[in-house]
Motif scaffolding. Structure first.
Motif, PDB file in Angstrom:
ATOM      1  N   UNK A  54       0.745  -1.060  -0.079  1.00  0.00           N
ATOM      2  CA  UNK A  54       0.130  -0.114  -0.020  1.00  0.00           C
ATOM      3  C   UNK A  54       1.003   1.303   0.329  1.00  0.00           C
ATOM      4  N   UNK A  55       1.953   1.250   0.704  1.00  0.00           N
ATOM      5  CA  UNK A  55       2.723   2.357   0.990  1.00  0.00           C
ATOM      6  C   UNK A  55       3.480   2.785  -0.393  1.00  0.00           C
ATOM      7  N   UNK A  56       4.143   1.619  -1.046  1.00  0.00           N
ATOM      8  CA  UNK A  56       4.804   1.804  -2.294  1.00  0.00           C
ATOM      9  C   UNK A  56       3.935   2.412  -3.476  1.00  0.00           C
ATOM     10  N   UNK A  57       2.625   2.032  -3.496  1.00  0.00           N
ATOM     11  CA  UNK A  57       1.964   2.498  -4.634  1.00  0.00           C
ATOM     12  C   UNK A  57       1.161   3.755  -4.041  1.00  0.00           C
ATOM     13  N   UNK A  58       1.125   4.055  -2.962  1.00  0.00           N
ATOM     14  CA  UNK A  58       0.805   5.444  -2.406  1.00  0.00           C
ATOM     15  C   UNK A  58       1.953   6.561  -2.997  1.00  0.00           C
ATOM     16  N   UNK A  59       3.185   6.093  -2.629  1.00  0.00           N
ATOM     17  CA  UNK A  59       4.298   6.973  -3.241  1.00  0.00           C
ATOM     18  C   UNK A  59       4.132   6.997  -4.637  1.00  0.00           C
ATOM     19  N   UNK A  60       4.079   5.856  -5.278  1.00  0.00           N
ATOM     20  CA  UNK A  60       3.958   5.878  -6.794  1.00  0.00           C
ATOM     21  C   UNK A  60       2.951   6.770  -7.397  1.00  0.00           C
ATOM     22  N   UNK A  61       1.633   6.941  -6.824  1.00  0.00           N
ATOM     23  CA  UNK A  61       0.650   7.625  -7.581  1.00  0.00           C
ATOM     24  C   UNK A  61       0.947   9.115  -6.943  1.00  0.00           C
ATOM     25  N   UNK A  62       1.656   9.422  -5.977  1.00  0.00           N
ATOM     26  CA  UNK A  62       2.126  10.923  -5.843  1.00  0.00           C
ATOM     27  C   UNK A  62       3.270  11.474  -6.692  1.00  0.00           C
ATOM     28  N   UNK A  63       4.172  10.388  -7.184  1.00  0.00           N
ATOM     29  CA  UNK A  63       5.146  10.691  -8.170  1.00  0.00           C
ATOM     30  C   UNK A  63       4.504  11.245  -9.440  1.00  0.00           C
ATOM     31  N   UNK A  64       3.579  10.032  -9.721  1.00  0.00           N
ATOM     32  CA  UNK A  64       2.907  10.682 -11.200  1.00  0.00           C
ATOM     33  C   UNK A  64       2.017  11.730 -11.138  1.00  0.00           C
ATOM     34  N   UNK A  65       1.474  12.265  -9.837  1.00  0.00           N
ATOM     35  CA  UNK A  65       0.777  13.431  -9.938  1.00  0.00           C
ATOM     36  C   UNK A  65       1.736  14.689  -9.897  1.00  0.00           C
ATOM     37  N   UNK A  66       2.957  14.618  -9.332  1.00  0.00           N
ATOM     38  CA  UNK A  66       3.836  15.937  -9.078  1.00  0.00           C
ATOM     39  C   UNK A  66       5.257  15.589  -9.544  1.00  0.00           C
ATOM     40  N   UNK A  67       5.746  14.433 -10.280  1.00  0.00           N
ATOM     41  CA  UNK A  67       6.907  14.538 -10.632  1.00  0.00           C
ATOM     42  C   UNK A  67       6.840  13.323 -11.984  1.00  0.00           C
ATOM     43  N   UNK A  68       6.649  13.883 -13.237  1.00  0.00           N
ATOM     44  CA  UNK A  68       6.575  12.948 -14.395  1.00  0.00           C
ATOM     45  C   UNK A  68       7.770  12.184 -14.666  1.00  0.00           C
ATOM     46  N   UNK A  69       9.077  12.786 -14.304  1.00  0.00           N
ATOM     47  CA  UNK A  69      10.333  12.369 -14.844  1.00  0.00           C
ATOM     48  C   UNK A  69      10.236  11.187 -13.628  1.00  0.00           C
ATOM     49  N   UNK A  70      10.187  11.509 -12.344  1.00  0.00           N
ATOM     50  CA  UNK A  70      10.473  10.322 -11.325  1.00  0.00           C
ATOM     51  C   UNK A  70       9.526   9.054 -11.603  1.00  0.00           C
ATOM     52  N   UNK A  71       8.232   9.477 -11.894  1.00  0.00           N
ATOM     53  CA  UNK A  71       7.278   8.508 -12.030  1.00  0.00           C
ATOM     54  C   UNK A  71       7.626   7.311 -13.362  1.00  0.00           C
ATOM     55  N   UNK A  72       8.156   8.183 -14.326  1.00  0.00           N
ATOM     56  CA  UNK A  72       8.398   7.407 -15.574  1.00  0.00           C
ATOM     57  C   UNK A  72       9.789   6.479 -15.065  1.00  0.00           C
ATOM     58  N   UNK A  73      10.636   7.009 -14.224  1.00  0.00           N
ATOM     59  CA  UNK A  73      11.722   6.179 -13.883  1.00  0.00           C
ATOM     60  C   UNK A  73      11.200   4.899 -12.952  1.00  0.00           C
ATOM     61  N   UNK A  74      10.202   5.273 -12.123  1.00  0.00           N
ATOM     62  CA  UNK A  74       9.936   4.016 -11.395  1.00  0.00           C
ATOM     63  C   UNK A  74       9.133   2.961 -12.225  1.00  0.00           C
ATOM     64  N   UNK A  75       8.422   3.507 -13.364  1.00  0.00           N
ATOM     65  CA  UNK A  75       7.692   2.641 -14.146  1.00  0.00           C
ATOM     66  C   UNK A  75       8.484   1.835 -15.159  1.00  0.00           C
ATOM     67  N   UNK A  76       9.734   2.587 -15.534  1.00  0.00           N
ATOM     68  CA  UNK A  76      10.367   1.564 -16.360  1.00  0.00           C
ATOM     69  C   UNK A  76      11.285   0.661 -15.474  1.00  0.00           C
ATOM     70  N   UNK A  77      11.438   1.063 -14.063  1.00  0.00           N
ATOM     71  CA  UNK A  77      12.163   0.150 -13.408  1.00  0.00           C
ATOM     72  C   UNK A  77      11.283  -1.129 -13.110  1.00  0.00           C
ATOM     73  N   UNK A  78      10.069  -0.924 -12.861  1.00  0.00           N
ATOM     74  CA  UNK A  78       9.167  -1.982 -12.785  1.00  0.00           C
ATOM     75  C   UNK A  78       9.141  -2.900 -13.911  1.00  0.00           C
TER      76      UNK A  78
END
Length: 274
Positions: A54-78
């Motif tokens: 729950x925590x990891x994907x709460x963090x992820x959705x906040x990255x998507x909302x606030x920082x598209x570059x960090x979100x893309x990095x997380x998505x690629x890592x996954x």
């Protein structure tokens, strides 16, 4: 700033997510470090695994909302992680720096406040990225509420707690209804032309109705039971929904309101609480 107008514009779903998260926290914070290692009936995940997920994907959705570059990095890592045949649970451990127990529980609690604050005054229709299709802000925070409610059920089941849901589960009913086509698509099945009529009783006693009332395919009963089926925390045979028509019966046997590949609901009787 007109505080009255701000309060009026607050996204209710952000607070629903937060309250659901705090309800779960209040149950878990009473447990010892050792008890947080308890396995549940959901894929043998421990309480720790559930908190981390729950925590990891709460963090992820906040990255998507606030920082598209960090979100893309997380998505690629996954994507890279899963291509190597590794498990999602291992990815989540790495993302959370292997935090566990009460320390993880407290970090998650604080971040739930951050999530509520980040989402509550955003434009509900704003589109953000996610695993799979993009989502609106209101759908994104509702999905976090849904996941918290669903995974929380595994904790409540294990501890023998009968949860008292409230009308905030309307968020989950809406997601469940909106993912009708998705449930058939991911199972490689032809999508029926008409969606069954839903006639559900809210925890407050209100009647919630969706779709064409003239449809012969009908699902009626408790809104909470419907939520349990679409989140796959109960088999349709273990709830008291009245399911009429071929399409309704098929949907309830495969309903899945969360992203990812097709998953099967629990076997009948395995998660029934008498």
């Amino acid at each position: 700033i007109n505080i009255t107008l701000l309060n009026k514009a607050m996204l209710r779903q952000a607070n629903d997510f937060y309250q659901e998260s705090m309800d779960l926290y209040e149950v878990l914070e009473k447990l010892s470090e050792e008890k947080l290692k308890t396995s549940t009936l959901f894929k043998n995940w421990t309480f720790d695994d559930i908190i981390r997920h729950l925590h990891v994907w709460n963090v992820a959705i906040n990255l998507s909302l606030l920082d598209s570059i960090k979100w893309k990095k997380l998505e690629n890592n996954l994507k890279d992680f899963l291509k190597k045949g590794k498990k999602l649970k291992q990815f989540e451990k790495e993302q959370s720096k292997k935090l566990k127990g009460r320390e993880l529980l407290l970090i998650r609690k604080d971040f739930c406040i951050t999530t509520r604050e980040n989402f509550k005054y955003r434009n509900p229709k704003e589109r953000i990225k996610w695993i799979g299709p993009d989502m609106s802000v209101i759908s994104a925070v509702s999905a976090r509420h849904m996941e918290t409610w669903a995974h929380g059920q595994s904790v409540y089941d294990k501890l023998g707690i009968i949860r008292k849901s409230n009308d905030s589960i309307l968020n989950i009913v809406i997601i469940g209804n909106n993912t009708f086509k998705w449930s058939f698509k991911i199972n490689n099945l032809e999508i029926p032309e008409k969606q069954p009529y839903l006639k559900l009783r809210a925890p407050s006693g209100k009647l919630w109705c969706f779709n064409d009332p003239d449809n012969k395919n009908i699902i009626e009963g408790s809104a909470e039971d419907f939520c349990k089926v679409v989140t796959q925390v109960r088999n349709i045979l273990d709830v008291n929904l009245k399911v009429t028509g071929k399409t309704s019966k098929k949907w309830m046997s495969i309903a899945q309101c969360f992203a990812g590949k097709a998953e099967k609901p629990p076997m009948a009787g395995t998660r029934k609480i008498t």
